[in-house]
Design a protein around this motif. Structure first.
Motif, PDB file in Angstrom:
ATOM      1  N   LYS A   1      -1.469   9.764  -7.411  1.00 31.84           N
ATOM      2  CA  LYS A   1      -2.319   9.313  -8.513  1.00 31.84           C
ATOM      3  C   LYS A   1      -3.755   9.772  -8.260  1.00 31.84           C
ATOM      4  O   LYS A   1      -4.234   9.719  -7.130  1.00 31.84           O
ATOM      5  CB  LYS A   1      -2.263   7.791  -8.612  1.00 31.84           C
ATOM      6  CG  LYS A   1      -0.870   7.264  -8.901  1.00 31.84           C
ATOM      7  CD  LYS A   1      -0.809   5.761  -8.768  1.00 31.84           C
ATOM      8  CE  LYS A   1       0.622   5.266  -8.948  1.00 31.84           C
ATOM      9  NZ  LYS A   1       0.748   3.832  -8.678  1.00 31.84           N
ATOM     10  N   PRO A   2      -4.455  10.210  -9.305  1.00 31.99           N
ATOM     11  CA  PRO A   2      -5.832  10.681  -9.108  1.00 31.99           C
ATOM     12  C   PRO A   2      -6.785   9.532  -8.784  1.00 31.99           C
ATOM     13  O   PRO A   2      -6.596   8.409  -9.247  1.00 31.99           O
ATOM     14  CB  PRO A   2      -6.182  11.310 -10.451  1.00 31.99           C
ATOM     15  CG  PRO A   2      -5.335  10.578 -11.434  1.00 31.99           C
ATOM     16  CD  PRO A   2      -4.048  10.261 -10.703  1.00 31.99           C
ATOM     17  N   LYS A   3      -7.796   9.856  -7.996  1.00 33.83           N
ATOM     18  CA  LYS A   3      -8.796   8.849  -7.617  1.00 33.83           C
ATOM     19  C   LYS A   3      -9.836   8.648  -8.725  1.00 33.83           C
ATOM     20  O   LYS A   3     -10.404   7.583  -8.867  1.00 33.83           O
ATOM     21  CB  LYS A   3      -9.501   9.280  -6.334  1.00 33.83           C
ATOM     22  CG  LYS A   3      -8.587   9.365  -5.124  1.00 33.83           C
ATOM     23  CD  LYS A   3      -9.341   9.918  -3.921  1.00 33.83           C
ATOM     24  CE  LYS A   3      -8.443  10.172  -2.742  1.00 33.83           C
ATOM     25  NZ  LYS A   3      -7.582  11.336  -2.904  1.00 33.83           N
ATOM     26  N   ASN A   4     -10.095   9.729  -9.478  1.00 40.36           N
ATOM     27  CA  ASN A   4     -11.140   9.698 -10.511  1.00 40.36           C
ATOM     28  C   ASN A   4     -10.935  10.884 -11.464  1.00 40.36           C
ATOM     29  O   ASN A   4      -9.970  11.636 -11.317  1.00 40.36           O
ATOM     30  CB  ASN A   4     -12.532   9.753  -9.860  1.00 40.36           C
ATOM     31  CG  ASN A   4     -12.646  10.901  -8.865  1.00 40.36           C
ATOM     32  OD1 ASN A   4     -12.165  12.009  -9.108  1.00 40.36           O
ATOM     33  ND2 ASN A   4     -13.269  10.629  -7.717  1.00 40.36           N
ATOM     34  N   LYS A   5     -11.857  11.052 -12.404  1.00 38.06           N
ATOM     35  CA  LYS A   5     -11.737  12.142 -13.388  1.00 38.06           C
ATOM     36  C   LYS A   5     -11.786  13.514 -12.740  1.00 38.06           C
ATOM     37  O   LYS A   5     -11.064  14.427 -13.144  1.00 38.06           O
ATOM     38  CB  LYS A   5     -12.844  12.024 -14.434  1.00 38.06           C
ATOM     39  CG  LYS A   5     -12.646  10.892 -15.410  1.00 38.06           C
ATOM     40  CD  LYS A   5     -13.762  10.873 -16.452  1.00 38.06           C
ATOM     41  CE  LYS A   5     -13.537   9.755 -17.458  1.00 38.06           C
ATOM     42  NZ  LYS A   5     -14.566   9.763 -18.519  1.00 38.06           N
ATOM     43  N   SER A   6     -12.624  13.676 -11.735  1.00 32.01           N
ATOM     44  CA  SER A   6     -12.743  14.960 -11.054  1.00 32.01           C
ATOM     45  C   SER A   6     -11.431  15.325 -10.353  1.00 32.01           C
ATOM     46  O   SER A   6     -10.964  16.470 -10.419  1.00 32.01           O
ATOM     47  CB  SER A   6     -13.893  14.897 -10.045  1.00 32.01           C
ATOM     48  OG  SER A   6     -13.957  16.079  -9.299  1.00 32.01           O
ATOM     49  N   ASP A   7     -10.838  14.344  -9.704  1.00 31.42           N
ATOM     50  CA  ASP A   7      -9.548  14.546  -9.038  1.00 31.42           C
ATOM     51  C   ASP A   7      -8.477  14.895 -10.073  1.00 31.42           C
ATOM     52  O   ASP A   7      -7.659  15.797  -9.861  1.00 31.42           O
ATOM     53  CB  ASP A   7      -9.183  13.269  -8.274  1.00 31.42           C
ATOM     54  CG  ASP A   7      -8.098  13.477  -7.234  1.00 31.42           C
ATOM     55  OD1 ASP A   7      -7.924  14.621  -6.766  1.00 31.42           O
ATOM     56  OD2 ASP A   7      -7.433  12.484  -6.874  1.00 31.42           O
TER      57      ASP A   7
ATOM     58  N   ILE B   1      -4.966   8.043 -15.745  1.00 33.95           N
ATOM     59  CA  ILE B   1      -5.147   6.924 -14.817  1.00 33.95           C
ATOM     60  C   ILE B   1      -3.789   6.384 -14.368  1.00 33.95           C
ATOM     61  O   ILE B   1      -2.918   6.109 -15.192  1.00 33.95           O
ATOM     62  CB  ILE B   1      -6.001   5.808 -15.464  1.00 33.95           C
ATOM     63  CG1 ILE B   1      -7.384   6.340 -15.797  1.00 33.95           C
ATOM     64  CG2 ILE B   1      -6.092   4.586 -14.552  1.00 33.95           C
ATOM     65  CD1 ILE B   1      -8.212   5.427 -16.691  1.00 33.95           C
ATOM     66  N   ASP B   2      -3.631   6.267 -13.068  1.00 34.08           N
ATOM     67  CA  ASP B   2      -2.425   5.679 -12.464  1.00 34.08           C
ATOM     68  C   ASP B   2      -1.172   6.520 -12.700  1.00 34.08           C
ATOM     69  O   ASP B   2      -0.064   6.004 -12.712  1.00 34.08           O
ATOM     70  CB  ASP B   2      -2.221   4.246 -12.987  1.00 34.08           C
ATOM     71  CG  ASP B   2      -1.353   3.414 -12.057  1.00 34.08           C
ATOM     72  OD1 ASP B   2      -1.473   3.578 -10.834  1.00 34.08           O
ATOM     73  OD2 ASP B   2      -0.540   2.614 -12.548  1.00 34.08           O
TER      74      ASP B   2
ATOM     75  N   GLU C   1       0.854  -1.185   0.000  1.00 27.86           N
ATOM     76  CA  GLU C   1       0.000   0.000   0.000  1.00 27.86           C
ATOM     77  C   GLU C   1       0.894   1.240   0.000  1.00 27.86           C
ATOM     78  O   GLU C   1       1.850   1.329   0.776  1.00 27.86           O
ATOM     79  CB  GLU C   1      -0.898  -0.003   1.240  1.00 27.86           C
ATOM     80  CG  GLU C   1      -1.982   1.036   1.185  1.00 27.86           C
ATOM     81  CD  GLU C   1      -2.942   0.932   2.360  1.00 27.86           C
ATOM     82  OE1 GLU C   1      -3.799   1.823   2.478  1.00 27.86           O
ATOM     83  OE2 GLU C   1      -2.836  -0.022   3.149  1.00 27.86           O
TER      84      GLU C   1
ATOM     85  N   SER D   1      -1.588  13.285 -12.662  1.00 32.32           N
ATOM     86  CA  SER D   1      -2.627  13.079 -13.691  1.00 32.32           C
ATOM     87  C   SER D   1      -2.180  13.300 -15.130  1.00 32.32           C
ATOM     88  O   SER D   1      -3.004  13.551 -16.004  1.00 32.32           O
ATOM     89  CB  SER D   1      -3.858  13.961 -13.416  1.00 32.32           C
ATOM     90  OG  SER D   1      -4.422  13.643 -12.169  1.00 32.32           O
TER      91      SER D   1
END
Length: 191
Positions: A80-86, A144-145, A31, A149
């Motif tokens: 790393k972003p959590k989603n598109k908004s992030d 992603i990842d 993690e 971003s």
């Protein structure tokens, strides 16, 4: 001696392969959490955790390479972003300004019982981006990842205006720094 990359990152693998290194891949399943606050300490700690996770599974004459990359802007570490908004918020924060990319590299020699941790820093300037450009970039899926971003080696090359430092550091593996560590500390010469 067998070299092991403790990463499932295709980018890190491509960089090592591009200079003819023979290695195997054992992705680290650790993690990505640390108590460190400064970007250089964060990436060195996480790269060490990744390399150590893999090292615990092996015995013999192995050299394990772990790496971790973050983006740093305004005193804030962007992972790393959590989603598109992030991803949108990260790219908006980077738009029209300089930021720093830090990559920590850890090399562990099981045979020598030796651990070396170092980091590289590169300054990157992102062009001023309209919301539409950010949305279009995000729709490419490249965020992603990726720390911060974006991926400098892909569509991200269209939004990066200039860099000061190691390009490969921004991709995710400062190969020149790794070469220095391997030759200086482990007598492994890639050239």
């Amino acid at each position: 001696m067998e070299i092991v990359l403790a990463s499932g990152s295709p980018r890190r693998s491509e960089i090592l392969s591009s200079i003819g290194v023979n290695f195997s891949i054992i992705p680290s399943d650790v993690e990505e959490v640390t108590d460190e606050k400064e970007p250089e300490k964060i990436v060195m700690d996480l790269s060490w955790k990744k390399a150590s996770f893999v090292a615990e599974k092996l015995s013999g004459d192995f050299l394990i390479i772990g790496a971790d990359t973050v983006v740093f802007v305004d005193g804030v570490v962007l992972g790393k972003p959590k989603n598109k908004s992030d991803a949108f918020n990260m790219l908006k924060a980077l738009s029209g300004r300089w930021h720093q990319v830090y990559t920590g590299v850890t090399v562990i020699s099981l045979e020598q019982n030796k651990i070396v941790k170092e980091y590289e820093k590169t300054d990157v300037y992102i062009k001023s981006l309209s919301d539409e450009m950010i949305f279009n970039y995000i729709e490419k899926g490249e965020y992603i990842d990726k720390a911060g971003s974006y991926a400098i080696q892909g569509y991200g090359s269209l939004i990066v205006d200039k860099i000061n430092g190691d390009y490969y550091n921004v991709v995710g593996l400062p190969i020149s720094k790794l070469h220095d560590i391997l030759s200086r500390e482990f007598d492994v010469h890639l050239l």
